[in-house]
Design a protein around this motif. Structure first.
Motif, PDB file in Angstrom:
ATOM      1  N   VAL A  62       0.821  -1.214   0.000  1.00  0.00           N
ATOM      2  CA  VAL A  62       0.000   0.000   0.000  1.00  0.00           C
ATOM      3  C   VAL A  62       0.854   1.264   0.000  1.00  0.00           C
ATOM      4  CG1 VAL A  62      -2.011  -1.075   1.052  1.00  0.00           C
ATOM      5  CG2 VAL A  62      -0.291  -0.030   2.508  1.00  0.00           C
ATOM      6  N   ALA A  63       2.165   1.114  -0.140  1.00  0.00           N
ATOM      7  CA  ALA A  63       3.055   2.280  -0.170  1.00  0.00           C
ATOM      8  C   ALA A  63       2.742   3.240  -1.325  1.00  0.00           C
ATOM      9  CB  ALA A  63       4.510   1.831  -0.225  1.00  0.00           C
ATOM     10  N   PRO A  64       2.365   2.744  -2.530  1.00  0.00           N
ATOM     11  CA  PRO A  64       2.053   3.687  -3.620  1.00  0.00           C
ATOM     12  C   PRO A  64       0.718   4.409  -3.460  1.00  0.00           C
ATOM     13  CG  PRO A  64       2.520   1.489  -4.494  1.00  0.00           C
ATOM     14  CD  PRO A  64       2.428   1.370  -3.019  1.00  0.00           C
ATOM     15  N   ALA A  65      -0.041   4.089  -2.432  1.00  0.00           N
ATOM     16  CA  ALA A  65      -1.347   4.719  -2.250  1.00  0.00           C
ATOM     17  C   ALA A  65      -1.198   6.208  -1.987  1.00  0.00           C
ATOM     18  CB  ALA A  65      -2.093   4.065  -1.093  1.00  0.00           C
ATOM     19  N   LEU A  66      -2.086   6.978  -2.590  1.00  0.00           N
ATOM     20  CA  LEU A  66      -2.101   8.417  -2.359  1.00  0.00           C
ATOM     21  C   LEU A  66      -2.613   8.720  -0.953  1.00  0.00           C
ATOM     22  CD1 LEU A  66      -3.681   9.520  -5.743  1.00  0.00           C
ATOM     23  CD2 LEU A  66      -1.262   9.506  -5.120  1.00  0.00           C
ATOM     24  N   ARG A  67      -3.547   7.883  -0.495  1.00  0.00           N
ATOM     25  CA  ARG A  67      -4.150   8.091   0.821  1.00  0.00           C
ATOM     26  C   ARG A  67      -4.692   6.764   1.318  1.00  0.00           C
ATOM     27  NH1 ARG A  67      -9.575   9.527   1.354  1.00  0.00           N
ATOM     28  NH2 ARG A  67     -10.102   9.868   3.509  1.00  0.00           N
ATOM     29  N   MET A  68      -4.508   6.513   2.616  1.00  0.00           N
ATOM     30  CA  MET A  68      -5.099   5.334   3.236  1.00  0.00           C
ATOM     31  C   MET A  68      -5.564   5.721   4.617  1.00  0.00           C
ATOM     32  SD  MET A  68      -3.618   1.550   3.815  1.00  0.00           S
ATOM     33  CE  MET A  68      -4.708   0.256   4.358  1.00  0.00           C
ATOM     34  N   SER A  69      -6.788   5.312   4.965  1.00  0.00           N
ATOM     35  CA  SER A  69      -7.298   5.633   6.294  1.00  0.00           C
ATOM     36  C   SER A  69      -8.048   4.440   6.855  1.00  0.00           C
ATOM     37  CB  SER A  69      -8.215   6.856   6.241  1.00  0.00           C
ATOM     38  OG  SER A  69      -9.363   6.567   5.488  1.00  0.00           O
ATOM     39  N   VAL A 109     -10.709   4.370   9.659  1.00  0.00           N
ATOM     40  CA  VAL A 109     -11.524   5.165  10.561  1.00  0.00           C
ATOM     41  C   VAL A 109     -12.843   4.443  10.804  1.00  0.00           C
ATOM     42  CG1 VAL A 109     -12.658   7.383  10.898  1.00  0.00           C
ATOM     43  CG2 VAL A 109     -10.473   7.287   9.714  1.00  0.00           C
ATOM     44  N   GLU A 110     -13.218   4.350  12.069  1.00  0.00           N
ATOM     45  CA  GLU A 110     -14.431   3.686  12.518  1.00  0.00           C
ATOM     46  C   GLU A 110     -14.528   2.293  11.907  1.00  0.00           C
ATOM     47  OE1 GLU A 110     -17.905   6.117  12.550  1.00  0.00           O
ATOM     48  OE2 GLU A 110     -16.942   7.585  13.855  1.00  0.00           O
ATOM     49  N   ASP A 111     -15.459   2.046  11.015  1.00  0.00           N
ATOM     50  CA  ASP A 111     -15.623   0.711  10.432  1.00  0.00           C
ATOM     51  C   ASP A 111     -15.278   0.664   8.952  1.00  0.00           C
ATOM     52  OD1 ASP A 111     -16.490  -0.289  12.866  1.00  0.00           O
ATOM     53  OD2 ASP A 111     -18.586   0.121  12.455  1.00  0.00           O
ATOM     54  N   THR A 112     -14.466   1.611   8.482  1.00  0.00           N
ATOM     55  CA  THR A 112     -14.153   1.693   7.059  1.00  0.00           C
ATOM     56  C   THR A 112     -12.652   1.836   6.832  1.00  0.00           C
ATOM     57  OG1 THR A 112     -16.279   2.779   6.684  1.00  0.00           O
ATOM     58  CG2 THR A 112     -14.660   2.933   4.925  1.00  0.00           C
ATOM     59  N   ILE A 113     -12.149   1.043   5.907  1.00  0.00           N
ATOM     60  CA  ILE A 113     -10.759   1.162   5.449  1.00  0.00           C
ATOM     61  C   ILE A 113     -10.834   1.716   4.035  1.00  0.00           C
ATOM     62  CG2 ILE A 113      -8.638  -0.071   4.885  1.00  0.00           C
ATOM     63  CD1 ILE A 113      -9.558  -2.234   6.895  1.00  0.00           C
ATOM     64  N   GLU A 114     -10.220   2.865   3.802  1.00  0.00           N
ATOM     65  CA  GLU A 114     -10.217   3.483   2.477  1.00  0.00           C
ATOM     66  C   GLU A 114      -8.791   3.549   1.959  1.00  0.00           C
ATOM     67  OE1 GLU A 114     -11.991   7.314   2.545  1.00  0.00           O
ATOM     68  OE2 GLU A 114     -13.967   6.561   3.086  1.00  0.00           O
ATOM     69  N   THR A 115      -8.615   3.143   0.711  1.00  0.00           N
ATOM     70  CA  THR A 115      -7.310   3.201   0.067  1.00  0.00           C
ATOM     71  C   THR A 115      -7.498   3.858  -1.295  1.00  0.00           C
ATOM     72  OG1 THR A 115      -6.813   1.096   1.127  1.00  0.00           O
ATOM     73  CG2 THR A 115      -5.264   1.861  -0.519  1.00  0.00           C
ATOM     74  N   HIS A 116      -6.755   4.930  -1.535  1.00  0.00           N
ATOM     75  CA  HIS A 116      -6.865   5.668  -2.798  1.00  0.00           C
ATOM     76  C   HIS A 116      -5.540   5.554  -3.546  1.00  0.00           C
ATOM     77  CE1 HIS A 116     -10.646   7.868  -1.844  1.00  0.00           C
ATOM     78  NE2 HIS A 116     -10.291   7.480  -0.633  1.00  0.00           N
ATOM     79  N   TYR A 117      -5.604   4.938  -4.711  1.00  0.00           N
ATOM     80  CA  TYR A 117      -4.481   4.857  -5.638  1.00  0.00           C
ATOM     81  C   TYR A 117      -4.793   5.773  -6.822  1.00  0.00           C
ATOM     82  CZ  TYR A 117      -2.983   0.584  -3.228  1.00  0.00           C
ATOM     83  OH  TYR A 117      -2.566  -0.318  -2.298  1.00  0.00           O
ATOM     84  N   PRO A 118      -3.802   6.086  -7.643  1.00  0.00           N
ATOM     85  CA  PRO A 118      -4.094   6.911  -8.828  1.00  0.00           C
ATOM     86  C   PRO A 118      -5.079   6.237  -9.785  1.00  0.00           C
ATOM     87  CG  PRO A 118      -1.728   6.846  -8.431  1.00  0.00           C
ATOM     88  CD  PRO A 118      -2.363   5.876  -7.478  1.00  0.00           C
ATOM     89  N   GLU A 119      -5.087   4.892  -9.815  1.00  0.00           N
ATOM     90  CA  GLU A 119      -5.945   4.189 -10.762  1.00  0.00           C
ATOM     91  C   GLU A 119      -7.210   3.603 -10.139  1.00  0.00           C
ATOM     92  OE1 GLU A 119      -2.949   1.615  -8.971  1.00  0.00           O
ATOM     93  OE2 GLU A 119      -2.668   3.304 -10.285  1.00  0.00           O
ATOM     94  N   SER A 120      -7.358   3.677  -8.816  1.00  0.00           N
ATOM     95  CA  SER A 120      -8.553   3.100  -8.186  1.00  0.00           C
ATOM     96  C   SER A 120      -8.771   3.653  -6.785  1.00  0.00           C
ATOM     97  CB  SER A 120      -8.430   1.574  -8.114  1.00  0.00           C
ATOM     98  OG  SER A 120      -7.338   1.219  -7.300  1.00  0.00           O
ATOM     99  N   HIS A 121     -10.013   3.548  -6.348  1.00  0.00           N
ATOM    100  CA  HIS A 121     -10.401   3.867  -4.976  1.00  0.00           C
ATOM    101  C   HIS A 121     -11.018   2.594  -4.409  1.00  0.00           C
ATOM    102  CE1 HIS A 121     -10.212   8.384  -5.081  1.00  0.00           C
ATOM    103  NE2 HIS A 121      -9.970   8.033  -6.328  1.00  0.00           N
ATOM    104  N   ILE A 122     -10.498   2.124  -3.286  1.00  0.00           N
ATOM    105  CA  ILE A 122     -10.956   0.875  -2.698  1.00  0.00           C
ATOM    106  C   ILE A 122     -11.444   1.147  -1.284  1.00  0.00           C
ATOM    107  CG2 ILE A 122     -10.315  -1.487  -2.097  1.00  0.00           C
ATOM    108  CD1 ILE A 122      -7.942  -1.035  -4.175  1.00  0.00           C
TER     109      ILE A 122
END
Length: 146
Positions: A32-39, A41-54
């Motif tokens: 997950v190092a290339p991720a633009l943002r990872m959080s 919080v509460e009951d959600t894990i969000e990972t934002h890459y340049p090519e996808s949002h998971i």
């Protein structure tokens, strides 16, 4: 005691809720190092890459002692607009936030990212075929003379 330490205000304790903070150790993983943002919080894990949002929404199933992970992956076009959306549910056993559960969630996040990267690569390297519907039908003089 040092005067500067005594003069500094004491930080307020943070209220940590939900299941996602138990998965925060995933942020140190090289996948997950290339991720633009990872959080987490509460009951959600969000990972934002340049090519996808998971997104991964976590829900504890107390009757069975299981953890339900609902994934939603959105592939992004090169301009950043949403292109495709994929959903998947994963049921995990064991203590919440354990190493095995973190690894299972990381594998799924990484698989979604690889699929988005492959889709973007296919889109960028595809060869456009000429549109044959615009071509006039061949003229055959022996049929036209008859």
């Amino acid at each position: 005691m040092n005067e500067t330490a005594a003069a500094r205000p004491r930080p307020y304790p943070a209220l940590v809720r939900g299941l996602a903070p138990r998965f925060a150790l995933m942020m140190c993983d090289p996948r997950v190092a290339p991720a633009l943002r990872m959080s987490c919080v509460e009951d959600t894990i969000e990972t934002h890459y340049p090519e996808s949002h998971i997104n991964c929404h976590l829900l504890r199933l107390p009757a069975r002692g299981l953890l339900l992970c609902s994934f939603r992956a959105t592939h992004l076009a090169p301009d950043g607009s949403p292109e495709e959306c994929h959903r998947m549910d994963l049921v995990l056993d064991g203590p919440t936030g354990s190493a095995a559960q973190r690894e299972a969630v990381l594998r799924r996040i990484y698989a979604f990212r690889c699929a988005a990267t492959a889709a973007r690569l296919r889109l960028a390297t595809r060869v456009l075929r000429p549109d044959h519907s615009l071509r006039r039908p061949p003229v055959r003089p022996h049929i036209a003379a008859a």
